[in-house]
Design a protein around this motif. Structure first.
Motif, PDB file in Angstrom:
ATOM      1  N   THR A  22      25.528 -30.290 -43.942  1.00 35.81           N
ATOM      2  CA  THR A  22      25.928 -31.011 -42.741  1.00 35.81           C
ATOM      3  C   THR A  22      26.706 -30.066 -41.848  1.00 35.81           C
ATOM      4  OG1 THR A  22      27.127 -32.876 -41.828  1.00 35.81           O
ATOM      5  CG2 THR A  22      28.013 -31.919 -43.842  1.00 35.81           C
ATOM      6  N   ALA A  23      26.524 -30.275 -40.559  1.00 34.20           N
ATOM      7  CA  ALA A  23      27.244 -29.427 -39.616  1.00 34.20           C
ATOM      8  C   ALA A  23      28.702 -29.849 -39.507  1.00 34.20           C
ATOM      9  CB  ALA A  23      26.578 -29.493 -38.239  1.00 34.20           C
ATOM     10  N   VAL A  24      28.998 -31.070 -39.936  1.00 35.82           N
ATOM     11  CA  VAL A  24      30.369 -31.563 -39.837  1.00 35.82           C
ATOM     12  C   VAL A  24      31.205 -30.891 -40.921  1.00 35.82           C
ATOM     13  CG1 VAL A  24      31.824 -33.563 -40.162  1.00 35.82           C
ATOM     14  CG2 VAL A  24      29.789 -33.724 -38.748  1.00 35.82           C
ATOM     15  N   GLN A  25      32.257 -30.226 -40.495  1.00 40.38           N
ATOM     16  CA  GLN A  25      33.065 -29.488 -41.449  1.00 40.38           C
ATOM     17  C   GLN A  25      34.035 -30.435 -42.126  1.00 40.38           C
ATOM     18  OE1 GLN A  25      33.816 -25.570 -40.731  1.00 40.38           O
ATOM     19  NE2 GLN A  25      31.782 -25.539 -39.871  1.00 40.38           N
ATOM     20  N   GLY A  26      34.448 -30.045 -43.308  1.00 40.49           N
ATOM     21  CA  GLY A  26      35.420 -30.855 -44.023  1.00 40.49           C
ATOM     22  C   GLY A  26      34.994 -31.045 -45.453  1.00 40.49           C
ATOM     23  N   ARG A  27      35.875 -31.687 -46.204  1.00 44.40           N
ATOM     24  CA  ARG A  27      35.624 -31.824 -47.617  1.00 44.40           C
ATOM     25  C   ARG A  27      34.572 -32.896 -47.873  1.00 44.40           C
ATOM     26  NH1 ARG A  27      40.208 -34.493 -50.285  1.00 44.40           N
ATOM     27  NH2 ARG A  27      41.369 -33.018 -49.049  1.00 44.40           N
ATOM     28  N   GLU A  28      33.574 -32.554 -48.652  1.00 49.15           N
ATOM     29  CA  GLU A  28      32.553 -33.493 -49.102  1.00 49.15           C
ATOM     30  C   GLU A  28      31.830 -34.197 -47.963  1.00 49.15           C
ATOM     31  OE1 GLU A  28      33.379 -35.633 -53.014  1.00 49.15           O
ATOM     32  OE2 GLU A  28      35.354 -35.464 -52.113  1.00 49.15           O
ATOM     33  N   THR A  29      31.802 -33.568 -46.799  1.00 49.24           N
ATOM     34  CA  THR A  29      31.101 -34.226 -45.704  1.00 49.24           C
ATOM     35  C   THR A  29      29.595 -34.247 -45.958  1.00 49.24           C
ATOM     36  OG1 THR A  29      31.194 -32.117 -44.568  1.00 49.24           O
ATOM     37  CG2 THR A  29      32.737 -33.792 -43.849  1.00 49.24           C
ATOM     38  N   ASN A  30      29.124 -33.419 -46.891  1.00 49.39           N
ATOM     39  CA  ASN A  30      27.680 -33.409 -47.143  1.00 49.39           C
ATOM     40  C   ASN A  30      27.273 -34.430 -48.204  1.00 49.39           C
ATOM     41  OD1 ASN A  30      28.735 -32.144 -49.339  1.00 49.39           O
ATOM     42  ND2 ASN A  30      27.180 -30.553 -49.449  1.00 49.39           N
ATOM     43  N   VAL A  31      28.226 -35.254 -48.646  1.00 49.69           N
ATOM     44  CA  VAL A  31      27.885 -36.291 -49.616  1.00 49.69           C
ATOM     45  C   VAL A  31      27.494 -37.548 -48.845  1.00 49.69           C
ATOM     46  CG1 VAL A  31      28.728 -37.697 -51.518  1.00 49.69           C
ATOM     47  CG2 VAL A  31      29.495 -35.337 -51.278  1.00 49.69           C
ATOM     48  N   LEU A  32      26.304 -38.032 -49.101  1.00 46.91           N
ATOM     49  CA  LEU A  32      25.855 -39.224 -48.377  1.00 46.91           C
ATOM     50  C   LEU A  32      26.470 -40.476 -48.983  1.00 46.91           C
ATOM     51  CD1 LEU A  32      22.106 -38.697 -47.573  1.00 46.91           C
ATOM     52  CD2 LEU A  32      23.879 -39.353 -45.972  1.00 46.91           C
ATOM     53  N   ILE A  33      26.318 -40.615 -50.278  1.00 40.33           N
ATOM     54  CA  ILE A  33      26.904 -41.770 -50.951  1.00 40.33           C
ATOM     55  C   ILE A  33      27.683 -41.254 -52.139  1.00 40.33           C
ATOM     56  CG2 ILE A  33      26.422 -43.800 -52.336  1.00 40.33           C
ATOM     57  CD1 ILE A  33      24.221 -44.549 -50.643  1.00 40.33           C
ATOM     58  N   GLN A  34      28.951 -41.576 -52.200  1.00 41.13           N
ATOM     59  CA  GLN A  34      29.707 -41.203 -53.397  1.00 41.13           C
ATOM     60  C   GLN A  34      29.778 -42.443 -54.281  1.00 41.13           C
ATOM     61  OE1 GLN A  34      33.413 -41.520 -54.201  1.00 41.13           O
ATOM     62  NE2 GLN A  34      34.152 -42.647 -52.426  1.00 41.13           N
ATOM     63  N   ASP A  84      41.887 -29.420 -50.951  1.00 38.86           N
ATOM     64  CA  ASP A  84      40.438 -29.494 -51.100  1.00 38.86           C
ATOM     65  C   ASP A  84      39.970 -30.066 -52.422  1.00 38.86           C
ATOM     66  OD1 ASP A  84      39.850 -28.764 -48.630  1.00 38.86           O
ATOM     67  OD2 ASP A  84      38.881 -26.849 -49.095  1.00 38.86           O
ATOM     68  N   GLN A  85      40.816 -30.880 -53.044  1.00 43.21           N
ATOM     69  CA  GLN A  85      40.308 -31.524 -54.246  1.00 43.21           C
ATOM     70  C   GLN A  85      39.307 -32.602 -53.840  1.00 43.21           C
ATOM     71  OE1 GLN A  85      43.377 -31.520 -53.022  1.00 43.21           O
ATOM     72  NE2 GLN A  85      44.735 -32.927 -54.086  1.00 43.21           N
ATOM     73  N   THR A  86      38.304 -32.798 -54.654  1.00 47.64           N
ATOM     74  CA  THR A  86      37.266 -33.755 -54.295  1.00 47.64           C
ATOM     75  C   THR A  86      37.756 -35.184 -54.543  1.00 47.64           C
ATOM     76  OG1 THR A  86      36.346 -33.699 -56.499  1.00 47.64           O
ATOM     77  CG2 THR A  86      35.436 -32.151 -54.890  1.00 47.64           C
ATOM     78  N   ARG A  87      37.012 -36.112 -53.972  1.00 53.34           N
ATOM     79  CA  ARG A  87      37.360 -37.508 -54.196  1.00 53.34           C
ATOM     80  C   ARG A  87      37.277 -37.857 -55.672  1.00 53.34           C
ATOM     81  NH1 ARG A  87      33.519 -40.068 -49.825  1.00 53.34           N
ATOM     82  NH2 ARG A  87      32.679 -37.993 -50.069  1.00 53.34           N
ATOM     83  N   PHE A  88      36.317 -37.250 -56.372  1.00 49.65           N
ATOM     84  CA  PHE A  88      36.156 -37.546 -57.791  1.00 49.65           C
ATOM     85  C   PHE A  88      37.431 -37.174 -58.538  1.00 49.65           C
ATOM     86  CE2 PHE A  88      34.747 -36.531 -62.117  1.00 49.65           C
ATOM     87  CZ  PHE A  88      34.125 -37.720 -62.438  1.00 49.65           C
TER      88      PHE A  88
END
Lengths: 61, 921, 194, 343
Positions: D69-81, D266-270
């Protein structure tokens, strides 16, 4: 004595950082208590308007 | 630092925003056109108190139906202009100083006049822009003519000049033959060397519409692009091997009898020579040279044959090569073989890059033509002198009177010779004066709406900029030109207004001419381009000549008057019917146009095509509807039909060049015919159809030079095209390669093919400069620089990217200049995704960029976007920008690494194949 | 009653990011906050698909379920909105949201995130419709003006649809029939129960 | 029995280490069981789908690490968590429910115990002679930690139960104030608590290593049941158990607290979700333990509180509860005296 006063002042100072807003909302579980979202037009009217807009703009030519 | 959470937007911020405010002032709507690519998407601006506060979709607009890409959806940022150049500036002892417009024009003008005195008018280079509207482009070319030089050019040189040359020489006009909307009717959409999903996103609306109506999409590209993701059939090809691929397809067509025999016999000249060349491209040889398997080539050919009509789409992947002109002609021939020309759903749909690069080309902001493709012959000059109502001899006296070239054995004035091209201006500065066929080297450079980072050979450009006596940059932004050099003095920055701050017409890729309304007054101290042109003309003393028939209010030439003036002269490509009144009427009645045929159904524009796509013949009174689909013989010329143009004579080597057994519907001449002249009208007995005034004007003239439009009117009245009815040429005999043949790129990794498919010999004089081909290819760089390097666009940015990288809504999405590299190559070089790498080219350029390890590119190929600038060989140039104007995102320009290489006909730069090596930084 | 839904047609989405910038434009969303984003899976290989995703305005909204202060509410149109005056920026909605919709203006020590911000379906917030306060806090309220979300209205290929779920589904079904395939109402299973 | 008694210190440590690891793993993995179950269900239902794009969507549900994804940030490339819903259900469901049960169960048990057993009285009358049990700094440290613990527990619980439990207990106004303040108090005081806890753990580490004496202490149920007084050093077996609970669960709660408190690494949501679940589980464990600790240290044991308030305890109390420590002290004193006498 001086120490006590200083520590009370210090504690008050620190705790004041936790203070956010004077207006307090009373929470109830599962109940939205914020401002009412008053809408300028009735839902039915808006629905018709939005349908019309959709047909105008999002259809496949 | 406050630990307190704050509301996202506090009141102070809100006050500074130029956003909607519900309780102050009436909101008016203005219609404009997006300035980012050639699709021509309508923009609706909401304006309150002179501030652009909202952007609404333009649903009525036939091209985009309200849609936008990332760039179009963010054009309102122009209303903020935070990073704009705010007032004229001058660099003194390494520091930027604010100056007044008067001082700027005075100082620049004095220096230029001094240069003119000592080195001649050709030592000042007027580099114009595809960002001008038509009126500004026209005025700019006229201005350069009055200055006395053909050293004037613009970006078309480096984007589609090879298309214009190749296509125009094949069948008459060098432009997109159909329209984006017409792709709805395509049964096969063959996209080669183009990535419209990122470069022309709204065009995908039309392509996908065609696809959903049963069209097959074939994408041929070295890179698995966003467009390829939507293809039915994707074919990966080696960069620079387009001609063999096309010949490979045609090989299968001839082999299986898939060619349109009737169409070729009636309307194509020279197909036998093509057959002979194509026969050499057996499937094995095609695979050896292009890397494409026979099955893929066969499938592509079969799909195109089985799904007719099919359209061919190409962009920079085809044009930016040393053999660019041959590439474009090969694709034209593909369509001629299939008989896909002149039909709805067919044609060559050449997507152009800038919003008005078609218009700027049409208006001759090029070093080899006057407006309307009239060329630089004496006839052309005389024609325009008549239109301008100025003395031809005065114009001639403005030019350098000496001669440096010979034409047919006799010396010719620089007035009649092609000027230096924008792609080579650096050589015009750096080359030994002995080798340049003009009086002196270039001493002053005016970069007017041009991004230097879109041009190759960065380090040499830097040297050229530093060698110049005077550097003038006219642009809404400082551009990379202001920072990439180490000049300490004599650089001027003049703030130009964007097209949203002025009005006028523009020509989109499909030849539709649209009218823009002014959204807001020019921001800060910026001025519209035509005001600046006028100021320079005043300084040089020919302002009255320049605007002899153009009203000037407060230093601003009246746009409508300029339109009317070019309406009087642009007969050759049919820009005579698009008066301001007709264009404005269309703008007010967008909703009446059919969204596929682009034809107005009812309403005041009934029967007209949207944008009166040129050629829109005759005078406005003739009400020609414009030509939606070029070379469509199924409808009368008066309704937008046309045959192929008779531009190259009537016969050659005993063969008839005119059409045989083919004519436009309703034509009274039921066969081929040459272009119309007064004599021809007399021969046909149609002379008396002219009015008395028309006769007086038309006597001795032809359809291009008759200012009354009578010849065109009468020809069309009899169902004939003014420019004749001929065959398309599969061979262009005056080009270096009459039949397009494969030639390996100058920097090729396939040394095994160089002997068989060598490039051209070096040339001594080509657009006034010596040009190298064979001497470069003779050297083997492929050992040291093993990777093929290619470049292209990103959806978020446009061109050199200065305005888009200064737009926070776009800049946030692409914050790093990167290089796409295949995982295998990355692993071999020890490169990790997201890390910095050095990319080094064979001519010594090097850039430090972020690695993007991706299967989009195959092994051995790397890709870089070309929109970045503001870094130079690892150094951030932020501090060199005037305060507050550095774009949000800066990065290395890939063109610092890109190398020498120019098309053999137009001097188009080669940016799609070079060599490089990549190592971790 | 209309039930507003988003639908992204993956066969049409080309990752042009128009939806992202249209949103920024319409609501003057600051740098760092993206109410909408486009995600491409299988990037660069055959089968590549792009999807534009934002708050889906779920039926049983997880954000609403986990919010410790109940700052969420659902409008008559099924749009999930929140009250920034109540939000304490705890981040729980971000943990719970399947679509990664909630955004925070900052991400600092001690969990300092600021007030949560997310897609409003261009329907503003609890402040009076089309008031300056609503504009400042939540952006423009297009629904109240009889317009649909700008991201969908400006979508370059008409891939992103927004509107009454029934007519969105109808339009999409007709496209699918034309293409000859099964519908992929992306995310609807996760977001919508009706 | 003899086997146990001959077990050496190293072996004990080993067992303890292992059980600690098992505990930690259980804490981490148990919450995932729901995820695993749901994952299985999802796969089962998708198996019947014949949609050509099903593979794509399955990939989406399973998370596609290479998505762009072009949107920067943490886990922005995750569609559904997927974890979000599980986190929500685990937090709002079992953890909130069983957590409250645990707290009430402990409170009920203590009440019942007090009513049946009553206070553990001093078996011998006070001697009037006192010995110093806690220095001034030790007391400061204890009370600082204790106060922070209580604040964190209350603010933490208010975030979890605000909607269900605390309003009836504390009233609307008090809770509303918390909702605004609790998060900040919790987030800022948490790190302070962590530092205090660390000092405690370092300071009293040596005294809290288990020894054979503790085994007997546990066998005698610490003298709480019956009239025997098992031997104990400065820290008896119960106190050591509390120490080691703090050293494990306490450290876990601090560590996970930091993960939650500083989302800017930058820790992930998980990671955040898992941390949050561990944070909650350990919080309940510690709160339950703390109730026991408070009970024993206050109304449960006569004379215990004065050690932490005045710093001194009566020798009779010391003799009864920490006889070995008293002996040690007396031996020390004797030794000091002996050193002085020659002169």
């Amino acid at each position: 004595m001086m120490k006590k006063i200083i520590s009370i002042v210090f504690a008050t100072f620190i705790l004041s950082a936790c203070y956010e807003d004077t207006s307090v909302t009373l929470h109830e579980p599962g109940v939205y208590k914020g401002k009412r979202d008053t809408q300028t037009m009735p839902a039915e009217e808006r629905e018709a308007l939005l349908k019309q807009r959709f047909n105008q703009v999002q259809t496949d030519r | 630092m406050s630990l307190l959470p704050t509301a996202m937007i506090n009141k102070a911020d809100a006050a500074q925003r130029r956003q909607h405010s519900y309780d102050e002032g009436e909101i008016t709507k203005k219609r404009s056109v997006c300035t980012h690519c050639s699709v021509g998407c309508g923009v609706v601006a909401e304006v309150q108190n002179g501030v652009w506060i909202g952007q609404e979709p333009s649903f009525d607009h036939p091209f985009n139906l309200g849609s936008h890409c990332a760039k179009g959806a963010s054009v309102r940022e122009h209303g903020h202009g935070d990073k704009r150049l705010k007032y004229p500036m001058k660099k003194v002892a390494g520091e930027w100083q604010r100056i007044s417009w008067d001082q700027a024009i005075d100082e620049i003008g004095d220096q230029m006049l001094a240069i003119r005195e000592s080195a001649g008018p050709d030592s000042v280079y007027w580099l114009g822009s595809a960002k001008f509207n038509n009126e500004q482009a026209y005025l700019f070319r006229k201005f350069a003519a009055f200055w006395g030089s053909n050293n004037v050019d613009h970006q078309a040189r480096i984007c589609h000049s090879t298309t214009v040359a190749g296509v125009a020489n094949t069948w008459g006009f060098g432009a997109m033959t159909n329209s984006y909307n017409d792709i709805h009717n395509s049964k096969c959409i063959f996209i080669i060397g183009a990535n419209p999903a990122e470069a022309h996103p709204v065009s995908l609306q039309h392509i996908l519409r065609g696809k959903e109506r049963g069209g097959k999409v074939i994408v041929v590209d070295p890179r698995f692009s966003r467009t390829a993701a939507h293809a039915d059939h994707y074919i990966r090809i080696r960069p620079g091997a387009d001609i063999p691929f096309v010949w490979g397809m045609i090989w299968h067509m001839f082999q299986n009898g898939w060619e349109d025999e009737q169409f070729i016999n009636q309307r194509v000249y020279g197909m036998d020579e093509i057959r002979a060349e194509v026969a050499k491209w057996t499937p094995d040889e095609v695979e050896r040279v292009t890397g494409v398997k026979e099955a893929d080539v066969f499938q592509a050919a079969k799909t195109m044959y089985e799904h007719k009509p099919g359209t061919v789409v190409w962009c920079m992947g085809i044009t930016q090569h040393t053999v660019g002109n041959s590439n474009t002609r090969a694709l034209c021939i593909l369509q001629l073989v299939l008989g896909n020309m002149g039909v709805s759903g067919g044609g060559t749909n050449i997507f152009r890059g800038h919003d008005n690069v078609q218009g700027a080309t049409d208006f001759g902001v090029t070093s080899n033509s006057l407006p309307g493709y009239y060329g630089l012959s004496q006839d052309a000059w005389e024609h325009w002198a008549r239109v301008w109502d100025v003395d031809y001899n005065w114009i001639a006296s403005q030019f350098d009177q000496a001669s440096y070239e010979e034409l047919n054995g006799s010396p010719v004035s620089p007035m009649f010779t092609n000027g230096i091209t924008v792609s080579r201006w650096i050589d015009g500065v750096l080359e030994d004066p002995e080798n340049i066929t003009q009086k002196d080297i270039l001493r002053a450079m005016v970069l007017w709406g041009h991004a230097p980072n879109s041009q190759t050979r960065g380090p040499e450009m830097k040297a050229a900029m530093e060698k110049l006596d005077l550097l003038v940059i006219v642009d809404p932004f400082p551009t990379v030109s202001a920072v990439m050099n180490d000049r300490q003095d004599n650089v001027y920055l003049l703030p130009a207004a964007t097209q949203f701050e002025t009005y006028g017409s523009l020509t989109s890729s499909n030849r539709s001419v649209q009218w823009r309304e002014q959204i807001m007054a020019p921001l800060f101290e910026s001025l519209p381009d035509h005001n600046i042109i006028y100021r320079f003309a005043e300084k040089f003393g020919f302002a009255d000549q320049l605007c002899k028939h153009i009203a000037v209010n407060d230093g601003e030439p009246l746009i409508e008057d300029i339109t009317r003036e070019y309406n009087r002269g642009m007969w050759a490509c049919g820009y005579t019917g698009q008066t301001p009144e007709r264009l404005k009427l269309q703008l007010a009645n967008l909703h009446t146009f059919n969204k596929t045929t682009l034809k107005a159904e009812g309403g005041p524009c009934d029967g007209e095509f949207y944008g009166l796509p040129w050629p829109c013949w005759g005078t406005a009174e003739m009400k020609h509807p414009g030509t939606h689909i070029l070379y469509d013989t199924s409808i009368p010329v008066a309704e937008g039909g046309s045959p192929f143009r008779a531009r190259f004579g009537v016969e050659r080597e005993g063969q008839n060049l005119l059409a045989e057994g083919s004519w436009t519907a309703g034509s009274e001449i039921e066969d081929g015919y040459p272009e119309f002249t007064s004599d021809m009208l007399k021969e046909l007995g149609w002379w008396n159809d002219l009015t008395a005034e028309e006769k007086a004007e038309a006597e001795g003239k032809n359809w291009k030079t008759d200012l009354s439009g009578g010849i065109q009117r009468v020809a069309i009245k009899h169902g004939c095209a003014p420019y004749g009815n001929a065959k398309a040429r599969a061979i262009v005999w005056q080009f270096p390669d009459p039949v397009p043949i494969h030639r390996e790129p100058l920097y090729t990794p396939r040394r095994d093919l160089v002997a068989e498919y060598p490039t051209y010999e070096d040339r001594r004089n080509f657009y006034r400069l010596p040009t190298r081909y064979g001497s470069i290819q003779a050297q083997d760089f492929s050992q040291e620089f093993p990777l093929i390097m290619t470049s292209g666009r990103l959806v978020e940015y446009e061109g050199g990217g200065e305005e888009t990288r200064s737009n926070p809504w776009l800049a946030e999405l692409q914050q790093d200049m990167f290089i796409e590299i295949n995982p295998a190559d990355a692993n071999n070089a020890g490169i990790r995704d997201g890390r910095q790498v050095w990319v080094e080219g064979p001519e010594g350029g090097a850039v430090k960029v972020m690695a993007m390890v991706t299967p989009r590119v195959e092994r051995g190929v790397v890709f870089m976007p070309f929109h970045f600038g503001g870094h130079y060989q690892g150094e951030d140039l932020k501090d060199k920008y005037p305060e507050g104007t550095a774009p949000y995102v800066r990065g290395e320009s890939c063109n610092v690494v890109f190398t020498y290489g120019y098309d053999s006909v137009t001097a188009m730069q080669e940016t799609k194949v070079s060599l490089c090596r990549v190592r971790p930084a | 009653m209309a039930r507003m839904k988003f639908l992204c047609d993956a066969e049409r989405c080309i990752e042009c990011n128009a939806c992202v910038t249209a949103c920024k434009n319409e609501h003057e969303v600051p740098w760092g906050i993206n109410r909408r984003r486009v995600v491409t899976i299988d990037d660069g290989i055959p089968g590549e698909k792009s999807i534009s995703v934002a708050c889906m305005h779920c039926t049983d909204a997880p954000c609403q379920a986990v919010c410790p202060v109940d700052c969420f509410y659902t409008t008559d149109d099924g749009v999930v909105l929140h009250d920034k005056d109540i939000c304490i920026g705890c981040g729980y909605c971000f943990y719970a949201c399947p679509f990664g919709a909630p955004q925070y203006p900052q991400e600092g020590a001690f969990g300092a995130r600021g007030k949560m911000d997310k897609c409003t379906f261009c329907a503003g917030g609890p402040e009076p419709d089309n008031s300056q306060a609503e504009l400042d806090k939540y952006g423009r309220n297009r629904l109240a003006e009889g317009k649909l979300p700008l991201c969908a209205e400006m979508c370059s290929t008409k891939a992103l649809l927004a509107g009454d779920g029934d007519i969105v589904a109808d339009l999409f079904r007709s496209r699918v029939v034309r293409r000859g395939g099964r519908p992929d109402t992306w995310g609807w299973n996760t977001a919508y129960k009706d | 029995m003899p086997a146990t008694s001959t077990m050496n210190l190293a072996q004990r440590k080993k067992i303890m280490r292992r059980s600690f690891i098992v505990m930690l793993l259980a804490i981490i993995l148990l919450p995932l069981s729901g995820y695993w179950l749901m994952g299985n269900q999802a796969t089962d239902s998708e198996a019947t789908v014949t949609n050509p794009r099903a593979d794509t969507w399955r990939q989406v549900r399973q998370g596609s690490p290479d998505a762009y994804t072009a949107v920067q940030g943490r886990e922005t490339n995750v569609l559904i968590q997927n974890m979000g819903q599980n986190w929500r259900q685990l937090r709002n469901g079992p953890l909130a429910t069983y957590g409250s049960w645990l707290i009430f169960a402990v409170l009920a048990a203590l009440t019942l115990f007090y009513l049946t057993r009553g206070q553990v009285k001093l078996t011998h009358p006070r001697t009037g002679k006192t010995v110093e049990r806690w220095t001034l700094n030790e007391r400061r440290l204890h009370w600082l930690t204790a106060t922070l613990f209580i604040i964190l527990a209350i603010t933490g619980l208010s975030l979890l139960y605000g909607r269900y439990v605390l309003i009836p207990i504390m009233g609307h106004v008090a809770f509303a104030a918390y909702a605004d303040v609790a998060k900040w108090a919790h987030n800022i005081l948490g790190p302070v608590f962590s530092v205090a806890l660390l000092v405690i753990l370092v300071k009293w580490f040596k005294e809290n290593l288990f020894s054979r004496v503790d085994l007997e202490w546990f066998k005698g149920f610490g003298g709480i049941i019956g009239d025997q007084h098992p031997p104990a050093g400065k820290f008896n077996g119960g106190e050591k158990l509390w120490y080691w609970t703090l050293a494990t669960a306490g450290v876990a709660i601090c560590a996970t607290g930091f993960v939650l408190d500083f989302p800017n690494f930058d820790q992930t949501r998980f990671v955040i979700q898992i941390s949050h679940l561990i944070h909650l589980s350990t919080a309940f464990l510690l709160i339950a333990f703390a109730f026991g600790h408070i009970y024993i240290g206050t109304i449960g044991t006569e004379g215990a509180l004065e050690g932490m308030t005045t710093g001194h305890v009566d020798t009779a109390w010391a003799e009864q509860h920490h006889n070995l420590w008293l002996e040690e002290l007396q031996a020390q004193q004797q030794a000091d005296n002996d050193k002085q006498t020659p002169q």
